[in-house]
Write an enzyme that holds these catalytic residues in place. Structure first.
Site, PDB file in Angstrom:
ATOM      1  NE  ARG A  57      -3.823   0.406   1.898  1.00  0.00           N
ATOM      2  CZ  ARG A  57      -4.948   0.558   2.521  1.00  0.00           C
ATOM      3  NH1 ARG A  57      -5.582  -0.530   3.171  1.00  0.00           N
ATOM      4  NH2 ARG A  57      -5.571   1.667   2.446  1.00  0.00           N
ATOM      5  CE  LYS A  84       0.156 -20.909  11.050  1.00  0.00           C
ATOM      6  NZ  LYS A  84      -0.560 -20.490  12.051  1.00  0.00           N
ATOM      7  CG  HIS A 104       5.855 -23.398   8.014  1.00  0.00           C
ATOM      8  ND1 HIS A 104       4.713 -22.741   8.614  1.00  0.00           N
ATOM      9  CD2 HIS A 104       6.716 -23.752   8.885  1.00  0.00           C
ATOM     10  CE1 HIS A 104       5.047 -22.636   9.971  1.00  0.00           C
ATOM     11  NE2 HIS A 104       6.227 -23.272  10.155  1.00  0.00           N
ATOM     12  CE  LYS A 152       9.034 -27.318  10.488  1.00  0.00           C
ATOM     13  NZ  LYS A 152      10.526 -26.521  10.263  1.00  0.00           N
ATOM     14  CG  HIS A 161       1.580 -26.184  12.016  1.00  0.00           C
ATOM     15  ND1 HIS A 161       1.340 -25.686  10.686  1.00  0.00           N
ATOM     16  CD2 HIS A 161       1.843 -24.731  12.528  1.00  0.00           C
ATOM     17  CE1 HIS A 161       1.832 -24.430  10.422  1.00  0.00           C
ATOM     18  NE2 HIS A 161       1.905 -23.756  11.527  1.00  0.00           N
ATOM     19  CE  LYS A 167       2.806 -18.348  20.137  1.00  0.00           C
ATOM     20  NZ  LYS A 167       4.006 -18.773  19.311  1.00  0.00           N
TER      21      LYS A 167
END
Length: 488
Positions: free
Chosen positions: A46, A143, A173, A177, A235, A335
């Site tokens: 933009r 995603k 992704h 792998k 995933h 996490k």
């Protein structure tokens, strides 16, 4: 297979994904001589800036993420980049993109939508209005692909009005792998494991994606998503499909994706009772990671003080098929965990009887560990005799390190997936019905959390999550891999 000439258009071309992953991946393939001489990368943004100003941004923002940088190669690569300023939601501005693209019907055009998903439909409509959605076009959807079943169906329907299913590449992704593809090779390129790959011989399967990092600068997205939507729905379920699917008839895209779809449709659905028993949801509080104090999730920048977003989820899943009936699949992601890793652990059943002067309980069951990160490889854990004059057995490890075994340069996941898009190879991308089947299984969990107004269990940063996650697997007499490792 050699690539034909192409124009790769990156919507969100000045964004974080393009700068950190996509441009460095394309640079790596350029220096490997995979790209045709006249192929171009058109970055759409933009900001009303010049070509020179944009290339300065690429130099300062993307270049630091390049591995094995060669200045001469970088200078050659950036000559492929063209910057186009337009408003992705305003069809009247797409004339700039029309002018930038080459007018060649035989040219492959790839539109990579590295944008929020609510823009997917509008961008596709605007491409069609500008006459840019041709038979040789492909569109890549990054995603998150919806936040529930309804929004996923809407994305599929709206993008499907412009592009055929064979032109749509829904990217995950993790499927790029090397280790995931080696899992296919391990199962279907060898006779050794497939006869044992079933309920008679396998005790349980564990799939873990653990991160040391917190939310970082993604709070605006993450707090409306959470671990279930961000990691498990895509995933982890994709990895489960690769582990559990029946042998496909070939490696052709629809053969593999049909086999994965069968797994998703065979996952046992949760009831309110079984959901409460088989799912653990957590949120990290203050703790220590690598010896450094880190704040709680609610104390991260811009975090809502009363947030109930989960940063950890563990699930016991079951697959209702002849092959897998009764075998628990434990899925876990979080996490601020004790370690950063992604791995699949296939644990075989215990021996029925010990002929040695050791009880069966002292034997570690054989297990196959497929490591996706940080180091890609396979290890097979067996019982072996220890040196000496006594017949004592101890767990030993047969190790396959892909980096050591194969000296050829390794491709990053995005490098591999971008090449597959440019070649028109769909095997490693989700089909629309796969996406919807995954959401059909996940959505009752989200609904239950909303209806029960439940609160995630707190866990200390730098640990393996709530104690309830250990209790979840412990009820079956099992342990997570890091808890089951024998002491030296």
């Amino acid at each position: 297979m050699a690539l034909t000439d192409f124009d790769l258009v990156l919507f969100g071309g000045s964004g974080d994904l393009s700068m950190r992953k996509l441009l460095p991946a394309m640079y790596a393939r350029d220096v490997a001589n995979d790209l045709p001489p006249t192929a171009r990368i058109i970055c759409v943004g933009r900001n009303d800036i010049s070509q020179e100003e944009f290339l300065q941004t690429v130099d300062s923002t993307s270049k630091p993420h390049v591995k094995k940088l060669v200045e001469e190669g970088w200078a050659k690569f950036v000559k492929r980049i063209v910057y186009v300023s337009l408003n992705a939601t305003d069809a009247s501005t797409y004339g700039a993109l029309v002018e930038a693209l080459r007018n060649d019907d035989k040219l492959t055009r790839v539109y990579y939508l590295a944008t929020p998903p609510h823009l997917f439909a509008q961008i596709c409509d605007n491409l069609a209005s500008a006459g840019l959605a041709t038979a040789n076009s492909r569109v890549v959807l990054e995603k998150p692909l919806g936040r529930d079943l309804e929004s996923a169906k809407q994305i599929n329907a709206e993008v499907g009005k412009v592009f055929a299913e064979s032109q749509i590449y829904r990217i995950d992704h993790y499927l790029g792998k090397e280790t995931v593809q080696n899992l296919l090779a391990l199962r279907f390129g060898n006779i050794l494991f497939e006869p044992l790959w079933r309920r008679e011989w396998i005790s349980d399967v564990q799939i873990t994606i653990a991160e040391k990092i917190g939310v970082g600068n993604r709070m605006g997205y993450y707090d409306t998503s959470g671990a279930l939507r961000d990691m498990l729905q895509n995933h982890l379920l994709q990895l489960l499909c690769i582990v559990a699917m029946e042998p496909p008839t070939s490696i052709a895209p629809d053969a593999v994706r049909d086999a994965k779809l069968q797994v998703l449709r065979s996952l046992k659905r949760f009831t309110p009772t079984t959901l409460a028993q088989n799912i653990v949801r957590g949120q990290y509080r203050a703790g220590h990671v690598d010896g450094k104090a880190v704040p709680s999730y609610r104390d991260e920048p811009d975090a809502p003080q009363q947030s109930r977003t989960e940063t950890f989820v563990a699930i016991k899943a079951e697959i209702d098929t002849w092959r897998w009936a009764g075998v628990p699949f434990y899925l876990r992601t979080g996490k601020r965990m004790a370690d950063g890793l992604a791995e699949i652990v296939v644990r075989f059943k215990q021996i029925p009887h010990s002929i040695f002067n050791q009880p069966t309980s002292s034997f570690q069951p054989n297990s196959l560990v497929i490591r996706l990160q940080p180091d890609e490889g396979l290890s097979l854990n067996l019982m072996a005799k220890t040196p000496g004059d006594s017949m004592r057995l101890k767990q030993a490890e047969l190790e396959l390190d892909f980096r050591e075994q194969f000296k050829t340069p390794r491709m990053d996941a995005y490098e591999r997936l971008l090449l597959d898009v440019l070649r028109g190879q769909l095997t490693l991308f989700m089909r629309g019905d796969e996406l919807e089947a995954a959401w059909e299984w996940v959505e009752p969990i989200l609904d239950h959390w909303d209806q029960e107004d439940s609160v995630p269990i707190p866990y200390s940063a730098g640990t393996w999550g709530p104690a309830a996650a250990s209790a979840l697997i412990g009820r079956d007499g099992l342990q997570w891999r890091e808890e089951a490792l024998p002491e030296d």
